[in-house]
Enzyme design. Sequence first.
Site, PDB file in Angstrom:
ATOM      1  N   GLU A  54       0.822  -1.210   0.000  1.00 43.38           N
ATOM      2  CA  GLU A  54       0.000   0.000   0.000  1.00 43.38           C
ATOM      3  C   GLU A  54       0.855   1.259   0.000  1.00 43.38           C
ATOM      4  O   GLU A  54       0.523   2.252  -0.659  1.00 43.38           O
ATOM      5  CB  GLU A  54      -0.929   0.005   1.220  1.00 43.38           C
ATOM      6  CG  GLU A  54      -1.903  -1.165   1.261  1.00 43.38           C
ATOM      7  CD  GLU A  54      -1.382  -2.364   2.044  1.00 43.38           C
ATOM      8  OE1 GLU A  54      -2.194  -3.027   2.702  1.00 43.38           O
ATOM      9  OE2 GLU A  54      -0.157  -2.633   1.983  1.00 43.38           O
ATOM     10  N   TRP A 172      19.056 -38.426 -15.764  1.00 43.78           N
ATOM     11  CA  TRP A 172      17.981 -37.619 -15.182  1.00 43.78           C
ATOM     12  C   TRP A 172      16.656 -38.248 -15.570  1.00 43.78           C
ATOM     13  O   TRP A 172      16.499 -38.695 -16.721  1.00 43.78           O
ATOM     14  CB  TRP A 172      18.047 -36.173 -15.661  1.00 43.78           C
ATOM     15  CG  TRP A 172      19.269 -35.455 -15.234  1.00 43.78           C
ATOM     16  CD1 TRP A 172      20.365 -35.181 -15.999  1.00 43.78           C
ATOM     17  CD2 TRP A 172      19.532 -34.918 -13.925  1.00 43.78           C
ATOM     18  NE1 TRP A 172      21.286 -34.486 -15.263  1.00 43.78           N
ATOM     19  CE2 TRP A 172      20.802 -34.307 -13.983  1.00 43.78           C
ATOM     20  CE3 TRP A 172      18.821 -34.872 -12.735  1.00 43.78           C
ATOM     21  CZ2 TRP A 172      21.366 -33.676 -12.882  1.00 43.78           C
ATOM     22  CZ3 TRP A 172      19.379 -34.244 -11.647  1.00 43.78           C
ATOM     23  CH2 TRP A 172      20.638 -33.658 -11.723  1.00 43.78           C
ATOM     24  N   ARG A 186      12.591 -24.106  -5.543  1.00 49.48           N
ATOM     25  CA  ARG A 186      13.576 -23.944  -4.481  1.00 49.48           C
ATOM     26  C   ARG A 186      13.746 -22.478  -4.089  1.00 49.48           C
ATOM     27  O   ARG A 186      14.010 -22.162  -2.926  1.00 49.48           O
ATOM     28  CB  ARG A 186      14.930 -24.505  -4.925  1.00 49.48           C
ATOM     29  CG  ARG A 186      14.962 -26.020  -5.040  1.00 49.48           C
ATOM     30  CD  ARG A 186      16.335 -26.494  -5.458  1.00 49.48           C
ATOM     31  NE  ARG A 186      16.415 -27.945  -5.565  1.00 49.48           N
ATOM     32  CZ  ARG A 186      17.522 -28.616  -5.847  1.00 49.48           C
ATOM     33  NH1 ARG A 186      18.659 -27.951  -6.074  1.00 49.48           N
ATOM     34  NH2 ARG A 186      17.510 -29.936  -5.929  1.00 49.48           N
ATOM     35  N   THR A 198      19.818 -39.731   0.366  1.00 45.22           N
ATOM     36  CA  THR A 198      20.025 -38.895  -0.816  1.00 45.22           C
ATOM     37  C   THR A 198      21.395 -38.235  -0.777  1.00 45.22           C
ATOM     38  O   THR A 198      22.082 -38.134  -1.798  1.00 45.22           O
ATOM     39  CB  THR A 198      18.918 -37.831  -0.910  1.00 45.22           C
ATOM     40  OG1 THR A 198      17.653 -38.484  -1.059  1.00 45.22           O
ATOM     41  CG2 THR A 198      19.144 -36.901  -2.084  1.00 45.22           C
ATOM     42  N   ASP A 202      23.853 -39.037  -3.807  1.00 43.84           N
ATOM     43  CA  ASP A 202      23.976 -37.997  -4.830  1.00 43.84           C
ATOM     44  C   ASP A 202      24.923 -36.859  -4.478  1.00 43.84           C
ATOM     45  O   ASP A 202      25.310 -36.094  -5.366  1.00 43.84           O
ATOM     46  CB  ASP A 202      22.602 -37.400  -5.134  1.00 43.84           C
ATOM     47  CG  ASP A 202      21.630 -38.415  -5.699  1.00 43.84           C
ATOM     48  OD1 ASP A 202      22.094 -39.407  -6.295  1.00 43.84           O
ATOM     49  OD2 ASP A 202      20.403 -38.213  -5.547  1.00 43.84           O
ATOM     50  N   SER A 225      19.596 -39.404  11.217  1.00 48.05           N
ATOM     51  CA  SER A 225      19.419 -39.856  12.599  1.00 48.05           C
ATOM     52  C   SER A 225      20.729 -40.038  13.349  1.00 48.05           C
ATOM     53  O   SER A 225      20.842 -39.689  14.527  1.00 48.05           O
ATOM     54  CB  SER A 225      18.633 -41.171  12.631  1.00 48.05           C
ATOM     55  OG  SER A 225      17.331 -40.986  12.131  1.00 48.05           O
TER      56      SER A 225
END
Length: 367
Positions: A54, A172, A186, A198, A202, A225
Amino acid sequence: MDDDSKKYMQRALDLAVLAMGKTSPNPVVGAVVVKNNQIIGEGYHHKAGTPHAEVHALREAGEEARGATIYVSLEPCSHFGRTPPCADALIEAGIKKTVIATLDPNPMVAGKGMQKLLDAGIEVELGVMEEQARKLNEIFFKYIRTAQPLVAIKTAMTLDGKIASNNGDSRWITSEDARAYVHQLRGIYDAIMVGIGTVLKDDPMLNVRLENSDYDDPVRIIVDSYLEIPLYSHIVTSSRQQRSIIFCAHEADQARQKRLEEAGCEVQRINSESGLLVMEELLNILGEMKICSLLVEGGGTVNAAFLETGLADKVYWFIAPKIIGGKDAPSPVGGKGFDFMKEAIEVESMEITRFTRDYLITGYIRK
């Protein structure tokens, strides 16, 4: 609701979109000042701590704002925060009418901004394109109401439901334009999460890789963990440049935690059950950190942890026209699963987007 009201409110919503991913923990808001059926001022909230939509619109309109109508995608604030109340600015500018898409769910505002305008004699119209405005700020609405981030699961699979081959190869599954869209996501979400599996497979960066992008990199959340993450991994070695938070169980090695913290990572110990971290506790901690949205890019175990507990809100499900086969090839969701079809998690309000070769199903988890 007339066509002009919808046209000007649509412009306010379009302006708000320009700041997606840049205003957290604030909402995205757009505003348009109209006089004699002409737009004389417009603006949007650029970043938390800076002037609201505003104010930008009123500055552009100048003295012409007196007697004009303002269209704003979210109720003007009525309290002093990092900036003065927008409701007061509208009153001082001499605005004659305020058209509001939706009320602000924040208890500090929630109807008070609108009431302040009414008390000052300003005409108020509420609910123009309300559904679109609420969807635009779904992250803000979820966070304000629950003090937890909105959780979206992003996954990519082949036609036969595989996220990798038998030997773990996944590069991919989708085409370049679909992967570019993921990098936009992202940039919009406050944080991105993967599990330790992961990371070990990777060694990802989990950043935004787009040309000419002004998005900030998301906070990286790692579910690990027992603190197995390698000290030489991209996550750890770049943690001073991109904030990285590792969640582990209470029994994780103390010396390992110290080395990770010395490298720049943050380590949070939380409760675990049967070796799996309690995700609701994790979300509560992220909420306390004012992380309002979480994009989960993990494998089947992490995805199941959110889906089976009802903690996921939204899905981005990419499907590539490929068939890889393999009875042991991993699928997007692991975990225990459900015994009966009637127990299956349902996705609603779906939208389908086509990329060069791939399809994206975006939808919401039915609660």
